[in-house]
Design a protein around this motif. Structure first.
Motif, PDB file in Angstrom:
ATOM      1  N   VAL A  97       0.983  -1.302   0.339  1.00  0.00           N
ATOM      2  CA  VAL A  97       0.094   0.007  -0.175  1.00  0.00           C
ATOM      3  C   VAL A  97       1.027   1.253  -0.077  1.00  0.00           C
ATOM      4  CG1 VAL A  97      -1.580   1.501   1.234  1.00  0.00           C
ATOM      5  CG2 VAL A  97      -1.400  -1.114   1.125  1.00  0.00           C
ATOM      6  N   PRO A  98       0.720   2.214  -1.082  1.00  0.00           N
ATOM      7  CA  PRO A  98       1.723   2.998  -1.146  1.00  0.00           C
ATOM      8  C   PRO A  98       1.486   4.765   0.135  1.00  0.00           C
ATOM      9  CG  PRO A  98       1.122   2.939  -3.534  1.00  0.00           C
ATOM     10  CD  PRO A  98       0.598   1.869  -1.640  1.00  0.00           C
ATOM     11  N   ALA A  99       3.185   4.968   0.608  1.00  0.00           N
ATOM     12  CA  ALA A  99       2.502   5.633   1.762  1.00  0.00           C
ATOM     13  C   ALA A  99       3.148   7.296   1.053  1.00  0.00           C
ATOM     14  CB  ALA A  99       3.877   4.647   2.954  1.00  0.00           C
ATOM     15  N   ALA A 132      17.763  -2.724  -0.966  1.00  0.00           N
ATOM     16  CA  ALA A 132      18.192  -2.137   0.071  1.00  0.00           C
ATOM     17  C   ALA A 132      17.021  -1.210   1.100  1.00  0.00           C
ATOM     18  CB  ALA A 132      20.018  -2.127   0.780  1.00  0.00           C
ATOM     19  N   ASP A 133      17.459  -1.501   2.010  1.00  0.00           N
ATOM     20  CA  ASP A 133      16.342  -0.433   2.963  1.00  0.00           C
ATOM     21  C   ASP A 133      14.682  -0.218   3.049  1.00  0.00           C
ATOM     22  OD1 ASP A 133      18.601  -0.116   4.857  1.00  0.00           O
ATOM     23  OD2 ASP A 133      19.269   1.674   3.703  1.00  0.00           O
ATOM     24  N   PHE A 134      14.379  -0.598   2.409  1.00  0.00           N
ATOM     25  CA  PHE A 134      12.824  -0.863   1.832  1.00  0.00           C
ATOM     26  C   PHE A 134      12.177  -1.223   3.087  1.00  0.00           C
ATOM     27  CE2 PHE A 134      10.005  -2.747  -1.644  1.00  0.00           C
ATOM     28  CZ  PHE A 134       9.354  -1.758  -2.354  1.00  0.00           C
ATOM     29  N   GLU A 135      11.290  -0.461   2.952  1.00  0.00           N
ATOM     30  CA  GLU A 135      10.550  -0.544   4.640  1.00  0.00           C
ATOM     31  C   GLU A 135       9.119  -0.409   3.401  1.00  0.00           C
ATOM     32  OE1 GLU A 135      11.751   1.167   7.875  1.00  0.00           O
ATOM     33  OE2 GLU A 135      11.790   3.665   6.657  1.00  0.00           O
ATOM     34  N   PRO A 136       8.460  -0.926   3.052  1.00  0.00           N
ATOM     35  CA  PRO A 136       6.764  -0.441   2.460  1.00  0.00           C
ATOM     36  C   PRO A 136       5.376  -1.140   3.738  1.00  0.00           C
ATOM     37  CG  PRO A 136       7.375  -2.529   1.494  1.00  0.00           C
ATOM     38  CD  PRO A 136       8.631  -2.209   2.098  1.00  0.00           C
ATOM     39  N   LYS A 187      11.374  -2.031  10.856  1.00  0.00           N
ATOM     40  CA  LYS A 187      10.303  -2.770  10.102  1.00  0.00           C
ATOM     41  C   LYS A 187      11.771  -3.162   8.493  1.00  0.00           C
ATOM     42  CE  LYS A 187       8.183   1.097   8.774  1.00  0.00           C
ATOM     43  NZ  LYS A 187       8.646   1.642   9.832  1.00  0.00           N
ATOM     44  N   VAL A 188      12.622  -3.030   8.292  1.00  0.00           N
ATOM     45  CA  VAL A 188      13.667  -3.114   6.937  1.00  0.00           C
ATOM     46  C   VAL A 188      14.272  -4.814   7.151  1.00  0.00           C
ATOM     47  CG1 VAL A 188      16.006  -2.658   6.261  1.00  0.00           C
ATOM     48  CG2 VAL A 188      14.235  -0.993   6.669  1.00  0.00           C
ATOM     49  N   ALA A 189      14.176  -4.937   8.807  1.00  0.00           N
ATOM     50  CA  ALA A 189      14.784  -6.570   8.687  1.00  0.00           C
ATOM     51  C   ALA A 189      13.893  -7.133   8.624  1.00  0.00           C
ATOM     52  CB  ALA A 189      14.623  -6.521   9.828  1.00  0.00           C
ATOM     53  N   HIS A 244      12.204  13.326   2.469  1.00  0.00           N
ATOM     54  CA  HIS A 244      12.837  14.171   1.917  1.00  0.00           C
ATOM     55  C   HIS A 244      13.934  14.171   3.490  1.00  0.00           C
ATOM     56  CE1 HIS A 244      10.013  14.842   5.193  1.00  0.00           C
ATOM     57  NE2 HIS A 244      10.720  15.153   5.851  1.00  0.00           N
ATOM     58  N   VAL A 245      14.107  12.845   3.783  1.00  0.00           N
ATOM     59  CA  VAL A 245      14.947  12.613   4.990  1.00  0.00           C
ATOM     60  C   VAL A 245      14.732  10.896   4.672  1.00  0.00           C
ATOM     61  CG1 VAL A 245      14.157  14.150   6.991  1.00  0.00           C
ATOM     62  CG2 VAL A 245      12.470  11.692   6.510  1.00  0.00           C
ATOM     63  N   TRP A 246      14.304  10.206   4.405  1.00  0.00           N
ATOM     64  CA  TRP A 246      14.937   9.199   4.346  1.00  0.00           C
ATOM     65  C   TRP A 246      13.874   8.179   2.532  1.00  0.00           C
ATOM     66  CZ3 TRP A 246      18.428   5.736   5.560  1.00  0.00           C
ATOM     67  CH2 TRP A 246      18.318   3.913   5.697  1.00  0.00           C
ATOM     68  N   THR A 247      14.893   8.513   1.613  1.00  0.00           N
ATOM     69  CA  THR A 247      14.216   8.038  -0.308  1.00  0.00           C
ATOM     70  C   THR A 247      14.380   6.825   0.088  1.00  0.00           C
ATOM     71  OG1 THR A 247      14.485  10.364  -0.808  1.00  0.00           O
ATOM     72  CG2 THR A 247      14.187   8.946  -2.158  1.00  0.00           C
ATOM     73  N   LYS A 248      15.674   6.460   0.687  1.00  0.00           N
ATOM     74  CA  LYS A 248      15.748   4.334   0.312  1.00  0.00           C
ATOM     75  C   LYS A 248      13.922   3.768   0.671  1.00  0.00           C
ATOM     76  CE  LYS A 248      19.673   3.820   2.182  1.00  0.00           C
ATOM     77  NZ  LYS A 248      20.666   4.295   1.821  1.00  0.00           N
ATOM     78  N   GLY A 249      13.670   4.048   1.955  1.00  0.00           N
ATOM     79  CA  GLY A 249      12.996   3.581   2.808  1.00  0.00           C
ATOM     80  C   GLY A 249      11.661   3.136   1.766  1.00  0.00           C
ATOM     81  N   HIS A 250      10.865   4.150   0.836  1.00  0.00           N
ATOM     82  CA  HIS A 250       9.770   3.202  -0.037  1.00  0.00           C
ATOM     83  C   HIS A 250       9.984   3.832  -1.541  1.00  0.00           C
ATOM     84  CE1 HIS A 250       6.961   3.144   3.127  1.00  0.00           C
ATOM     85  NE2 HIS A 250       8.145   3.611   4.135  1.00  0.00           N
ATOM     86  N   ALA A 251      11.318   4.072  -2.125  1.00  0.00           N
ATOM     87  CA  ALA A 251      12.088   4.618  -2.977  1.00  0.00           C
ATOM     88  C   ALA A 251      10.797   3.147  -4.571  1.00  0.00           C
ATOM     89  CB  ALA A 251      13.124   5.172  -3.389  1.00  0.00           C
TER      90      ALA A 251
END
Length: 756
Positions: free
Chosen positions: A594-596, A655-659, A681-683, A628-635
């Protein structure tokens, strides 16, 4: 006869002492109050500094004399108390017990004389009792059913544990709901020298279901009648308590009263303190038969072995059948039947002093049971009004109850010195794991948190939900602390499906939450929200433990793993259920994303469609989450593709994906080593990828993060270098564990981490 003589000698000695000591004392004081043959005044008004006789030494002597006077007066008061006790509890008292039994057989009772003795010196009653062996186990039986009664039991147990000095064995006659709640609670509470056994109350229904009962306790209010059959055959005696009881003393004092039973006495009961059984409370009021005022069954001492020999089961059944022919139903559940049996067989009862069951219902004579706080032993909230009952001292009783209600239950995990506890495999394993940790390790506290057992109270409020029969139902899963309570109503308005929440609270905060929820029409209107309280312990927020608790008690085939700060789009619940069928989640290993998005505005006109959301994105009212602070988390969600997508599309792990995802209920748990802020969540997403789940983005689903003050844990992460070092260490250890579990397939996680 020898005992009577000894008692008279003690009485005579106490009387002489009482008479002689004041005389000797005052002679001493009189002699000592002369200086050079002249009296020294003890009055401060007569000993002013300007007097020529006034000196520092005479002032000290005067003060010492005043202190001595007070000491002597205190000794006199103590002697008078002992003297009154000798009168009330000597041979005459024992004869009074016999006469009381005799008068009860005549059907009149002798409660007034007994009550007078109680008020004169309550504390002496326990002082006269035989001492309970240091490590003797005290058995307590409680009937408990449902969510509310389970909460009440916890407060009762806290009050017992607070005062106790002996091992305890609780026998809980519980329905399936109460057993699930209380079994988890005691298992995670881990109180030494406490054993708990459960007995299925639902299996006992047939034993008492033939008795019509008007009392609010329902069918469970009759189950104390069948304890002789229910409890183990080798159990000889037990204290039976209602759930609305609060102890103000050591329960061992009550256990010691069993030694006072004589002859055929098998029931220890306190006289009923209302006029109910006297009748005529209103027109056509016709109570069940009782001996005098009758007896209250909120506190019962049962001699089980003797009751079984007396054929108690047959006795109460015959009495109930006979009385129901005229009464048609019970008004006070088991209490009516107990009293009817006692009316016919008064010799069965040992009448307990009324401070063992101070009954706080309207218009009772409970105030006659105590004169001072020290007199109180057991408080019984036996009115449907509970804490709102009318009583002269209700504020004091309410504060005492609230003390245990909000008392930190973790403080009750204390050992009983000299009493060995039964071997507990879980406790032994925990101690072994903790002993293997290096206390000099700078990350010791992080590692220790992984093994901390948090006391957990499941289903803190009433929960009632049957999953949809089409096997597509989805439960929203989240966790929160006290500072996020305000999100609950908004989430309930956005998500009509079932919700499973884990709340990290102290005992006091749990009661604040209860009052908040009960005062909310929105929350009280929803019975499909499960609130699981995980009690605070340690210095970290155990975010992944909380998620696991909420996940474990999901009753639907699928879970939407969200966070409390997000509001799902309107209609997301139904949309996800349709997507479950469309993507065949039942037979494939897929994760629906579900996109955030997020807003920086506290007041937001929530978008009602994807088109409206895209418009707000273009205007800068909304943003993709943490861009603006953690792009990798949902890119990896690929928001550019999502803008125009009309069908679900697959994305690859990075890497670092946390949807935020929808998964089957059997998905892996979150890793408990990650606490507070960072990688929790990443783990989990990494583990889903390692287990070869496909990540599918839903084209018409979205959720929006609402703004809030930074959490305490993210503040620690940003300001504490050691916190960041330990988090990095835990990440590396997790990746090594992944390599051991998943082999070659897990090498990409190490590579991706090094390249990021």
């Amino acid at each position: 006869m020898l005992g009577i003589c000894r008692g008279r000698r003690k009485f005579l000695a106490a009387s002489l002492t009482l008479l002689c000591i004041p005389a000797i004392t005052w002679l001493y004081l009189f002699a000592g109050s002369f200086e050079d043959g002249k009296p020294v005044s003890l009055s401060p008004l007569e000993s002013q500094p300007h007097s020529p006789r006034y000196t520092a030494s005479s002032q000290r002597e005067r003060e010492s004399l005043e202190v001595r006077v007070r000491e002597v007066e205190e000794e006199n008061r103590a002697l008078r108390r002992q003297l009154s006790l000798a009168q009330g509890h000597g041979p005459a008292h024992r004869r009074g017990n016999h006469s009381k039994t005799y008068s009860m057989e005549e059907g009149t009772g002798d409660s007034e004389n007994l009550r007078a003795g109680i008020v004169a010196g309550n504390s002496s009653e326990c002082g006269q009792q035989p001492v309970v062996e240091k490590c003797e186990t005290i058995h307590v039986a409680i009937v408990c059913a449902g969510y509310n009664a389970s909460r009440d039991v916890v407060t009762l147990v806290k009050s017992v544990l607070f005062h106790r000095r002996n091992p305890l064995h609780f026998h809980l006659i519980a329905d399936s709901i109460a057993e699930q709640i209380l079994a988890t609670l005691f298992q995670t509470w881990m109180v030494p020298a406490v054993r708990v056994d459960f007995y299925n109350a639902d299996e006992l229904k047939s034993e008492v279901s033939w008795i019509p009962n008007k009392h609010y306790s329902g069918i469970y209010g009759l189950m104390k009648l069948v304890l002789t059959k229910t409890l183990p055959a080798n159990l000889e005696r037990v204290i039976v308590l209602d759930t609305d009881i609060t102890f103000a003393t050591d329960i061992a004092e009550l256990w010691a009263v069993f030694h006072k039973f004589k002859g055929q006495q098998v029931l220890g009961l306190v006289e009923n303190q209302s006029d109910w059984y006297l009748g005529n409370l209103w027109k056509n009021h016709r109570p069940w038969p009782a001996l005098g005022r009758g007896y209250n069954t909120g506190v019962i001492l049962l001699l089980l072995d003797k009751l079984r020999k007396m054929k108690w089961e047959q006795m109460w059944r015959l009495t109930a059948e006979r009385e129901l022919m005229g009464m048609l139903s019970t008004s006070l559940a088991d209490q009516d039947i107990f009293n009817a049996v006692i009316k016919q067989n008064p010799f069965l009862v040992y009448q307990l002093p009324c401070f063992w069951n101070v009954q706080l219902s309207d218009h009772t004579r409970s105030e006659q049971c105590y004169r001072d706080v020290s007199d109180l032993k057991v408080i019984h909230w036996n009115s449907p009004k509970k804490l709102r009952v009318k009583n002269k001292h209700v504020e004091f009783f309410r504060n005492l109850y609230l003390t245990f209600l909000e008392y930190d239950g973790n403080l009750l995990r204390r050992e009983l010195f000299g009493c060995p506890s039964e071997a507990d495999v879980n406790s032994e394993n925990l101690q072994k794991q903790l002993s293997e940790l290096d206390e000099d390790d700078l990350c010791y506290e992080f590692r220790r948190e992984r093994f901390t057992v948090h006391r957990t109270h499941l289903y803190f409020l009433h929960y009632e939900y049957e999953p949809a029969s089409d096997n597509t139902d989805v439960t929203l899963v989240a966790q929160l602390s006290m500072d996020r309570l305000q999100m609950l109503e908004a989430i309930c308005k956005h998500w009509e499906g079932p919700i499973s929440l884990a709340l990290y609270l102290s005992d006091a905060e749990a009661q604040q939450f209860l009052r908040y929820a009960q005062g909310s029409e929105v929350l009280m209107g929803r019975h499909n929200v499960a609130y699981h309280i995980v009690y605070k312990e340690g210095q970290f927020y155990p975010v992944n433990l909380l998620r696991n608790v909420a996940m474990k008690h999901v009753g639907t085939p699928y879970m939407f793993l969200s966070d409390i700060d997000f509001l799902p789009m309107y209609g997301l619940y139904e949309y996800l259920r349709k997507s479950v069928i469309q993507l065949d989640l039942a037979n494939t290993k897929k994760v629906m994303i579900v996109p955030a998005f997020e807003t920086l505005r506290y007041r937001l006109s929530f978008p009602k469609s994807k088109a409206e959301l895209l418009s707000m994105l273009d205007m800068g009212t909304l943003f993709t989450f943490r861009y603006h602070v953690w792009t990798k988390g949902h890119a990896p969600t690929n928001f550019a593709k999502w803008r125009t997508a009309t069908t679900p599309y697959r994305v690859e792990w990075e890497a670092d994906f946390e949807p935020y995802v929808v998964v089957r209920r059997d998905c892996p748990e979150y890793d408990r080593r990650f606490v507070g802020f960072g990688w929790n969540k990443v783990a989990h997403i990494m583990e889903l990828d390692a287990q070869e789940y496909e990540f599918i983005v839903l084209p018409n689903a979205y959720m929006i993060h609402m703004p809030h003050a930074p959490s305490f844990d993210i503040t620690k992460f940003r300001s504490n270098k050691q916190y960041r070092i330990c988090l990095k260490t835990l990440k590396e250890e997790f990746q090594q564990d992944m390599s051991r579990r998943y082999g070659f397939a897990a090498l990409k996680y190490l590579t991706a981490e090094n390249n990021s």
